[in-house]
Write a protein that holds these residues in place. Structure first.
Motif, PDB file in Angstrom:
ATOM      1  N   HIS A   5       0.815  -1.210   0.000  1.00 25.13           N
ATOM      2  CA  HIS A   5       0.000   0.000   0.000  1.00 25.13           C
ATOM      3  C   HIS A   5       0.848   1.258   0.000  1.00 25.13           C
ATOM      4  O   HIS A   5       0.447   2.290  -0.531  1.00 25.13           O
ATOM      5  CB  HIS A   5      -0.903   0.005   1.234  1.00 25.13           C
ATOM      6  CG  HIS A   5      -1.816  -1.185   1.296  1.00 25.13           C
ATOM      7  ND1 HIS A   5      -1.897  -2.028   2.386  1.00 25.13           N
ATOM      8  CD2 HIS A   5      -2.694  -1.690   0.379  1.00 25.13           C
ATOM      9  CE1 HIS A   5      -2.785  -2.980   2.155  1.00 25.13           C
ATOM     10  NE2 HIS A   5      -3.278  -2.813   0.952  1.00 25.13           N
ATOM     11  N   HIS A  34       3.081  -1.689   8.816  1.00 22.83           N
ATOM     12  CA  HIS A  34       3.342  -0.428   8.105  1.00 22.83           C
ATOM     13  C   HIS A  34       4.768  -0.409   7.552  1.00 22.83           C
ATOM     14  O   HIS A  34       4.995   0.028   6.416  1.00 22.83           O
ATOM     15  CB  HIS A  34       3.117   0.742   9.064  1.00 22.83           C
ATOM     16  CG  HIS A  34       3.507   2.073   8.505  1.00 22.83           C
ATOM     17  ND1 HIS A  34       2.694   2.806   7.663  1.00 22.83           N
ATOM     18  CD2 HIS A  34       4.642   2.813   8.646  1.00 22.83           C
ATOM     19  CE1 HIS A  34       3.298   3.938   7.324  1.00 22.83           C
ATOM     20  NE2 HIS A  34       4.482   3.950   7.907  1.00 22.83           N
ATOM     21  N   ASP A  73      -0.924  -1.478   4.908  1.00 26.50           N
ATOM     22  CA  ASP A  73      -1.918  -0.802   5.737  1.00 26.50           C
ATOM     23  C   ASP A  73      -2.696  -1.883   6.471  1.00 26.50           C
ATOM     24  O   ASP A  73      -3.433  -2.650   5.855  1.00 26.50           O
ATOM     25  CB  ASP A  73      -2.844   0.042   4.856  1.00 26.50           C
ATOM     26  CG  ASP A  73      -3.894   0.807   5.649  1.00 26.50           C
ATOM     27  OD1 ASP A  73      -4.155   0.438   6.809  1.00 26.50           O
ATOM     28  OD2 ASP A  73      -4.459   1.776   5.101  1.00 26.50           O
TER      29      ASP A  73
END
Length: 504
Positions: free
Chosen positions: A75, A471, A476
Motif C-alpha cells: 500500500h 506499516h 496498511d
C-alpha cells in the motif's frame, strides 16, 4: 504403474474418469443444500429479492475479493523487506533488563501501594499472598552509547548496540496468562485459531525466494521448557495452509517429511510430482477448493526445498570470526546462537519472515539466577545478529524485533530476599525493542511510573505494535483482510494505531 505406459492410458483409468466427471445432475442435487427448492423460490421471488441485486450486479461483485485486495499491495513504499522476530517466551522482566527503577532501592520490602495497584487484576499465583512486597533489581544498570540508554549489567553485548535500538518501555496487553498472551502477540487475538503475523505477511506479500518458504520458524533447543510452545502460534489459521510457518529443526531432518523415504533414490521424483499435480488439478476443476491449489504448490515447494534447505542449513563455510561473533553455542546446531546465525543466512536468501522462539523467561522464583542464565544464553548472539546485519548492509531494510508476551511485577512472588526473589506476570507495561528498517535508532520510547506498574507516557498497545510492524513492510493493517465465515478479519481486529514517533 510401469514407465512405458503412455499419458493417454494414465489419464483414462476409471479413477481419473470418476474425478473428471465434474458435477453431474446427481451430484448437484446431492450437494445443493436446498436443491430444487432454491431454484423454485428463486423463480417466484426473482433474482433481485433472492440475492439482493440483479444478476449483472452480482457478476460485477464476485464473492471473493481476495485477489483485488492483494493486487493493491504494497500500500505504501516499504522500509523493511524482511523481518526477524526474536520472541523471548515466558515474559522477560523489564526490571532486570531495560526499565531502570532506582527508587525501588529505598522501598525494598514495602507493600505495593493501593494507589499504584488501583485494584488491578492479579494472577491466581499472587492473589492469595497476604502482602505484595516490592523488590528492586539485584543487578546494576548503566547508561551506554551516545543515546545514554539504560541497560542491565546482564546484557553487556546488547549494551554495545543500543545506538541501533529503539527501546519501547510502554508495550501493554490485556492478557495476563501465558497462552492467551503469547497467542495475542502472535495472532492479534487471545483465542486460538487466527493467523499468525508471519502468515499474514506471507499472504499479503508473498515470497522473494521461490525455493524457500516465506515464513520460517526456529525454536531454541537450549531454552528451558517452562512454558510450552504450540505450532498454532505460527499457524495459518483460516488463511490457505501454504502461508503457515515452516519449522526448521536441528539434526539430519531439518524439515519433517522433506527427505525421500529410505530405500527410495528419488530418480523419478519430478515425474511423480507432475502426475500428482495433474491428479490434483482434475479434482480441483469441479470443486474449486483453494486448498487443492495449496497442496499442489506445497508439493512443488517441497521438491525445490530438497536442494535449498541443506544448502542454507550448512554453516561449515562460515569463517571462524563469525562463530566468534555469535558465541561458542553458534557451532552447536539448534541453540539460540546457532539459530541467530541461521536466521541471518535465511534473511540473506530473502526469506520474508523469520521467527525465533527462546523459552525459559518465566521466572516466578529464583529470578536473579534464572534471568542471568537466560541473558548469558541469548545476549551475545542477539547483539551479533544486529552487528552482522549492519556490516552486511542489511539492517537498513531488515526489521529486528525482540520481546516476550508480557513483563513482570514490581512485587515479589513467594519468598523475598535481596538476592532471591520471583516476579509474577504483568501485562500492563513491559519492554520490547525494534531495530533496523524505518525505525529511529538510539531512542527510548514510552515511560512507566517508579514501580514499572503503570504507563505514564506514550502507551503502545500490542495492536499498535502489530500495526507499526505491518506499516514498515508497506502494508496498511486496516486494508489487508481475509473473509472468513461471513466476516472480514485482519491481524489487528478493529484496533491499532501506527506509532509514528518511532519511525524515521
Amino acid at each position: 504403474m510401469s514407465h512405458h505406459h503412455n499419458d493417454e492410458f494414465r489419464l483414462h483409468t476409471p479413477e481419473f474418469d470418476k474425478l473428471n466427471k465434474k458435477l453431474d445432475r446427481r451430484n448437484f442435487l446431492t450437494k445443493t443444500t436446498l436443491g430444487l427448492g432454491a431454484a423454485a423460490i428463486g423463480s417466484l421471488l426473482g433474482a433481485e429479492k433472492l440475492f439482493g441485486s440483479s444478476p449483472k450486479a452480482a457478476s460485477e461483485n464476485p464473492a471473493n475479493f481476495e485477489q483485488e485486495i492483494l493486487k493493491a499491495l504494497p500500500h505504501i513504499a516499504p522500509k523493511a523487506k524482511r523481518v526477524v522476530y526474536l520472541f523471548m517466551s515466558g515474559g522477560p522482566s523489564q526490571f532486570e533488563t531495560f526499565d531502570y527503577k532506582p527508587k525501588l532501592i529505598s522501598l525494598a520490602g514495602q507493600n505495593l501501594p493501593d494507589s499504584v495497584r488501583k485494584g488491578q487484576r492479579l494472577t491466581g499465583m499472587s492473589a492469595n499472598q497476604s502482602a505484595l512486597p516490592m523488590v528492586p533489581s539485584f543487578y546494576k544498570f548503566n547508561q551506554y552509547g551516545k543515546s545514554g540508554t539504560w541497560v542491565s549489567e546482564l546484557m553487556p553485548h546488547t549494551a554495545k548496540v543500543v545506538d541501533d535500538l529503539c527501546v519501547i518501555k510502554s508495550i501493554n496487553s490485556e492478557a495476563i496468562n501465558h497462552d492467551p498472551a503469547i497467542t495475542f502477540l502472535q495472532t492479534g487475538n487471545q483465542l486460538p485459531g487466527r493467523p499468525s503475523i508471519g502468515s499474514w505477511v506471507s499472504y499479503g506479500l508473498g515470497s522473494d525466494n521461490q525455493n524457500l518458504p516465506a515464513f520460517i520458524v526456529l525454536v531454541s533447543k537450549n531454552g528451558s521448557k517452562d512454558q510450552p510452545l504450540y505450532a498454532r502460534l505460527w499457524g495459518n489459521g483460516f488463511l490457505p495452509s501454504r502461508h503457515q510457518g515452516v519449522q526448521f529443526r536441528s539434526g539430519k531432518d531439518p524439515v519433517l517429511f522433506l527427505n525421500n523415504p529410505e530405500g527410495y533414490d528419488g530418480a523419478d521424483r519430478k515425474e511423480m510430482l507432475e502426475y500428482l499435480a495433474r491428479l490434483n488439478q482434475l479434482q480441483n476443476e469441479p470443486y474449486g477448493d483453494p486448498e487443492v491449489d495449496t497442496r499442489i504448490a506445497q508439493y512443488e515447494m517441497a521438491y525445490r526445498m530438497q536442494t535449498s534447505v541443506p544448502e542454507v542449513m550448512d554453516t561449515k563455510d562460515e569463517p571462524d570470526e563469525v562463530f566468534d561473533l555469535y558465541g561458542p553455542d553458534s557451532r552447536d546446531s539448534g541453540t539460540y546462537a546457532a539459530n541467530c546465525l541461521l536466521a541471518r543466512k535465511l534473511l540473506e536468501k530473502d526469506v520474508k519472515f523469520v521467527q525465533l522462539y527462546h523459552q525459559g523467561w518465566d521466572n516466578h522464583g529464583s529470578l536473579p539466577k534464572g534471568i542471568a542464565h537466560q541473558c548469558k544464553t541469548t545476549d551475545q548472539a542477539t547483539a551479533a545478529l544486529i552487528m552482522d546485519l549492519k556490516r552486511r548492509g542489511m539492517l537498513d531494510d531488515t526489521l529486528v524485533v525482540w520481546g516476550g508476551e508480557f513483563g513482570r511485577t514490581v512485587y515479589s512472588q513467594g519468598k523475598l530476599s535481596a538476592d532471591d526473589y520471583g516476579r509474577d506476570h504483568h501485562p500492563r507495561c513491559f519492554t520490547m525493542w525494534m531495530a533496523g528498517a524505518g525505525v529511529k535508532p538510539g531512542i527510548s520510547y514510552g515511560e512507566t511510573d517508579d514501580f514499572s506498574y503503570n504507563i505514564v507516557k506514550d502507551p503502545v498497545h500490542v495492536h499498535d505494535f502489530q500495526a507499526t510492524l505491518m506499516h514498515l513492510l508497506g502494508v496498511d493493517h486496516e486494508r489487508l483482510t481475509y473473509k472468513f465465515q461471513g466476516r472480514r478479519f485482519r491481524l489487528t481486529d478493529v484496533h491499532g494505531n501506527i506509532v509514528k514517533d518511532i519511525l524515521t
